[in-house]
Design a protein around this motif. Sequence first.
Motif, PDB file in Angstrom:
ATOM      1  N   THR A  38       0.817  -1.200   0.000  1.00  0.00           N
ATOM      2  CA  THR A  38       0.000   0.000   0.000  1.00  0.00           C
ATOM      3  C   THR A  38       0.861   1.264   0.000  1.00  0.00           C
ATOM      4  O   THR A  38       1.977   1.262   0.523  1.00  0.00           O
ATOM      5  N   GLN A  39       0.334   2.303  -0.586  1.00  0.00           N
ATOM      6  CA  GLN A  39       0.964   3.623  -0.540  1.00  0.00           C
ATOM      7  C   GLN A  39       0.230   4.544   0.429  1.00  0.00           C
ATOM      8  O   GLN A  39       0.472   5.755   0.461  1.00  0.00           O
ATOM      9  N   ASP A  40      -0.684   3.940   1.210  1.00  0.00           N
ATOM     10  CA  ASP A  40      -1.417   4.712   2.210  1.00  0.00           C
ATOM     11  C   ASP A  40      -0.458   5.112   3.335  1.00  0.00           C
ATOM     12  O   ASP A  40       0.648   4.583   3.456  1.00  0.00           O
ATOM     13  N   VAL A  41      -0.901   6.035   4.189  1.00  0.00           N
ATOM     14  CA  VAL A  41      -0.037   6.561   5.244  1.00  0.00           C
ATOM     15  C   VAL A  41       0.286   5.507   6.301  1.00  0.00           C
ATOM     16  O   VAL A  41       1.274   5.647   7.027  1.00  0.00           O
ATOM     17  N   ASP A  42      -0.538   4.473   6.450  1.00  0.00           N
ATOM     18  CA  ASP A  42      -0.230   3.401   7.387  1.00  0.00           C
ATOM     19  C   ASP A  42      -0.606   2.056   6.784  1.00  0.00           C
ATOM     20  O   ASP A  42      -1.423   1.954   5.885  1.00  0.00           O
ATOM     21  N   ARG A  73     -11.215   2.093   5.201  1.00  0.00           N
ATOM     22  CA  ARG A  73     -10.230   2.849   4.432  1.00  0.00           C
ATOM     23  C   ARG A  73     -10.257   2.325   3.002  1.00  0.00           C
ATOM     24  O   ARG A  73      -9.835   1.197   2.714  1.00  0.00           O
ATOM     25  N   GLN A 106      -4.654   4.185  -5.218  1.00  0.00           N
ATOM     26  CA  GLN A 106      -3.876   4.459  -4.024  1.00  0.00           C
ATOM     27  C   GLN A 106      -4.172   5.858  -3.473  1.00  0.00           C
ATOM     28  O   GLN A 106      -3.374   6.435  -2.744  1.00  0.00           O
ATOM     29  N   THR A 107      -5.333   6.379  -3.842  1.00  0.00           N
ATOM     30  CA  THR A 107      -5.814   7.639  -3.269  1.00  0.00           C
ATOM     31  C   THR A 107      -6.906   7.268  -2.285  1.00  0.00           C
ATOM     32  O   THR A 107      -7.989   6.834  -2.684  1.00  0.00           O
ATOM     33  N   TRP A 108      -6.630   7.417  -0.988  1.00  0.00           N
ATOM     34  CA  TRP A 108      -7.444   6.791   0.050  1.00  0.00           C
ATOM     35  C   TRP A 108      -8.399   7.764   0.716  1.00  0.00           C
ATOM     36  O   TRP A 108      -8.110   8.948   0.839  1.00  0.00           O
ATOM     37  N   ASN A 137      -7.808  -0.922   2.653  1.00  0.00           N
ATOM     38  CA  ASN A 137      -6.572  -1.015   3.444  1.00  0.00           C
ATOM     39  C   ASN A 137      -6.844  -1.567   4.837  1.00  0.00           C
ATOM     40  O   ASN A 137      -6.128  -2.429   5.318  1.00  0.00           O
TER      41      ASN A 137
END
Length: 203
Positions: A38-42, A73, A106-108, A137
Amino acid sequence: KNGQWSEWSRIPVTVKNNNYRVEAEDYVAMSGISTQRTQDVDGILNVTNISNGDWMDYTISPYLSGTYTLKLRLASSSLFTTPQLQILNGTTVLATVNVPKTGGNQTWQTVTLSLPLTSGPKTLRIKSITTAAFNINWMEFSMTVPSTLPVKFVYFNAQCSDGLVNLKWKTAQEQNALKFSVQKSADGRNWTDIGSVSATGQS
């Protein structure tokens, strides 16, 4: 109490966690999906390419029955059709959710909804019901439990004499209390009422 330890409890302790997160990749069963970094923050992985009929099963165990706040998410690059998912407990649909078209896989975005859940272990299924694909996510459950009790006890004592148990208690405060139910149990898990005492509505 007052520096004195009571005999230890023989009833297993259940630790309550009213806010907990389930990572999407921690499913116990699935059909038609895959994972990716994932490219999410967590998080490390997310579940990707979820489309019509695909599903994931998750085992959860709410401590209390009630209405939970569920945060999902989600991400979707769909331009036209709005992706939808259902949350099921067995064959019962608990919620139908519109997945936001976030402009990229990958825009969450976090979606919040209310979900009725009973206490105890259960399997929840997240299932896609549209052809438009989306990613997930994590999901996060939370429940607000009242922090104040209607009764504050000063003491509660039990004395056994000649095969009888004498219960005595004193309260410092009673608010919105109707009665005290006295129960018995042979195993510390299953309880039955054996009597009641009316609350006095004061100390």
